[in-house]
Design a protein around this motif. Sequence first.
Motif, PDB file in Angstrom:
ATOM      1  N   LEU A  28     -28.437 -67.666 -30.236  1.00  0.00           N
ATOM      2  CA  LEU A  28     -29.333 -68.821 -30.196  1.00  0.00           C
ATOM      3  C   LEU A  28     -29.353 -69.505 -31.558  1.00  0.00           C
ATOM      4  CD1 LEU A  28     -31.508 -70.392 -28.547  1.00  0.00           C
ATOM      5  CD2 LEU A  28     -33.188 -68.794 -29.506  1.00  0.00           C
ATOM      6  N   GLU A  29     -29.226 -70.823 -31.563  1.00  0.00           N
ATOM      7  CA  GLU A  29     -29.202 -71.572 -32.815  1.00  0.00           C
ATOM      8  C   GLU A  29     -30.521 -71.397 -33.564  1.00  0.00           C
ATOM      9  OE1 GLU A  29     -28.309 -75.602 -32.062  1.00  0.00           O
ATOM     10  OE2 GLU A  29     -26.301 -75.233 -31.261  1.00  0.00           O
ATOM     11  N   GLY A  30     -30.400 -71.154 -34.879  1.00  0.00           N
ATOM     12  CA  GLY A  30     -31.575 -70.957 -35.717  1.00  0.00           C
ATOM     13  C   GLY A  30     -32.119 -69.546 -35.684  1.00  0.00           C
ATOM     14  N   SER A  31     -31.516 -68.643 -34.893  1.00  0.00           N
ATOM     15  CA  SER A  31     -32.001 -67.265 -34.811  1.00  0.00           C
ATOM     16  C   SER A  31     -31.306 -66.397 -35.856  1.00  0.00           C
ATOM     17  CB  SER A  31     -31.759 -66.694 -33.410  1.00  0.00           C
ATOM     18  OG  SER A  31     -30.366 -66.657 -33.131  1.00  0.00           O
TER      19      SER A  31
ATOM     20  N   LEU B 109     -27.056 -69.817 -38.075  1.00  0.00           N
ATOM     21  CA  LEU B 109     -27.595 -68.469 -37.923  1.00  0.00           C
ATOM     22  C   LEU B 109     -27.857 -67.842 -39.284  1.00  0.00           C
ATOM     23  CD1 LEU B 109     -25.167 -67.183 -35.133  1.00  0.00           C
ATOM     24  CD2 LEU B 109     -27.436 -68.203 -34.835  1.00  0.00           C
ATOM     25  N   THR B 110     -28.792 -66.925 -39.300  1.00  0.00           N
ATOM     26  CA  THR B 110     -29.116 -66.166 -40.501  1.00  0.00           C
ATOM     27  C   THR B 110     -28.734 -64.718 -40.268  1.00  0.00           C
ATOM     28  OG1 THR B 110     -30.970 -67.645 -40.985  1.00  0.00           O
ATOM     29  CG2 THR B 110     -30.934 -65.518 -42.115  1.00  0.00           C
ATOM     30  N   PHE B 111     -27.903 -64.184 -41.137  1.00  0.00           N
ATOM     31  CA  PHE B 111     -27.446 -62.803 -40.992  1.00  0.00           C
ATOM     32  C   PHE B 111     -28.292 -61.890 -41.863  1.00  0.00           C
ATOM     33  CE2 PHE B 111     -24.002 -64.609 -38.776  1.00  0.00           C
ATOM     34  CZ  PHE B 111     -23.294 -63.585 -38.160  1.00  0.00           C
ATOM     35  N   ARG B 112     -28.764 -60.818 -41.259  1.00  0.00           N
ATOM     36  CA  ARG B 112     -29.528 -59.797 -41.965  1.00  0.00           C
ATOM     37  C   ARG B 112     -28.732 -58.492 -41.885  1.00  0.00           C
ATOM     38  NH1 ARG B 112     -31.918 -63.517 -43.724  1.00  0.00           N
ATOM     39  NH2 ARG B 112     -34.130 -64.055 -43.470  1.00  0.00           N
TER      40      ARG B 112
ATOM     41  N   THR C 247     -29.913 -62.649 -30.528  1.00  0.00           N
ATOM     42  CA  THR C 247     -30.595 -63.228 -29.364  1.00  0.00           C
ATOM     43  C   THR C 247     -29.661 -64.227 -28.700  1.00  0.00           C
ATOM     44  OG1 THR C 247     -32.731 -62.969 -30.456  1.00  0.00           O
ATOM     45  CG2 THR C 247     -32.635 -64.475 -28.576  1.00  0.00           C
ATOM     46  N   SER C 248     -29.433 -64.051 -27.418  1.00  0.00           N
ATOM     47  CA  SER C 248     -28.471 -64.885 -26.712  1.00  0.00           C
ATOM     48  C   SER C 248     -28.991 -66.308 -26.535  1.00  0.00           C
ATOM     49  CB  SER C 248     -28.164 -64.272 -25.342  1.00  0.00           C
ATOM     50  OG  SER C 248     -27.316 -65.107 -24.599  1.00  0.00           O
TER      51      SER C 248
END
Length: 495
Positions: free
Chosen positions: A403-406, A367-370, A426-427
């Motif tokens: 969700l993976e990659g979200s 995941l990418t955290f913003r 996003t689930s």
Amino acid sequence: SFYYTQGLLLFIAMWCLVVWALLRKSVEPVNRKIASWTRPVWTEVRFLLAAACLLWALLPGLLNLDLVYELLYSYSYGWDGGYSFAAWGMAVLRLVTMNVPALIALFWLWRLLRNDHQQNPKEARRSLLRALFRSLRARELKRPVEKRLARSSGLVLLALLAYFALSLFPMAVLVNFVRIHPGIWGWCLLLLACLLEALLVWALYSAWRSRGLARDIAALADQVETVRAGDLAKPLTLPRDADLRQTAEHLNDIQAGMKAALEEQTRSERMKVELVSNVSHDLKTPLTSILSYAELLRQEDLPPAAADYAHIIDQKAQRLKTMVEDVFDISKAAADQLPVHLERLDLAKLLRQTLADLDGPIQKSCLTFRTDLPEEPVMITADGRRLYRVFQNLIDNALRYALEGSRVYLSLKTAEGIAEASVRNTSRGELPVGVDFTARFVRGDASRTDGGSGLGLSIARSFTEACGGEFRVETVADLFTAVVTFPTEQKGQDT
């Protein structure tokens, strides 16, 4: 000339009737447009215009003495022959149609008023008297109900007393007349007057009784307010001859039932909390032993299969320990026994600290955290340790179910004295509709193989509310958002 005028008016009227019959289906938009023009006109102005048109229509005929004399003469002496009756009818017709423009103005004014009442609701009409009555009514509603009822019943009683006093003189005259001129009609009239006086006396008695009814209604309203405030111990007692005694007894029964149900619910909640607390406490001792022996087994030189078994035992025991601690914390929060140390803290700094502590699991995830956190301090009053656990659970929930990659968005915004922190992701799976995700043991993975306990969001909500904040979950399709709000502290404000 009179008959020619009447015939011309009849022809014009018939022609207008034909035109109306042909165009009646296409006049609705016109009626609505006209109603929008007449809506701002005050109701009092409309009545004044109608009175003026009516006076304008009848005044010329009433000022014509010959016409009035003819009207009265034909009415007084014309019932013995058709000619005189016809003359009276003609006199009435001449009186009404003497001022034709005024009649036309009166007709169109009536038509405009009728159209306005059909197109515009009552609330949209402007009226000075209605506004005055509403203001008086609003002012009257601010008074207690017993005073309003006592005042209205007192006014009715005074009016009936005044009418009774005024009726005594005609009654005395009637009695004296029957005494001097006895007869069957006189006695019948006297009997009717006595019946009317008896009805008046009964009305006086009813008005006097209504004052007591007003006091009973006031007592009943006060009791309802008392029950609404949560006082279920004091019943309402009314006199035996009170009209509302049965209603008061029904209210007392409802009050007693509510008290019994509340006591039963409180006892059940207390027993449930004590049971959970005792079970959680009793599980800690054997669980600690299991964890200790699992650690000792992992330090031994075991075959690969046995080492895997020891690792699984340690992993499941750690999960069971976390679950027991979570259940224990939730039970204390539900019983308002959760110890909370409120202090003034920087919410933005707390969020950065939580992200830094969870940097390892975040880096291992896909995941990418913003983040959108303000640079200036956002001061709130809360328990830092409990609130740290709240955001730890929210970020852990995103790591488990996103969700993976979200991307996962963590933001903090302030507006109008409210600090709002949100975690949005996003689930991975489809979110069910109508599910309370903050309830206990509600999980994103129904198969229960992801390692979660289903208590993370429930703990987050309990800890947030215990610190004086608000917690809510918002879902739109597969978008999951957890929001935590707290009132902000002003700079230099003491806590």
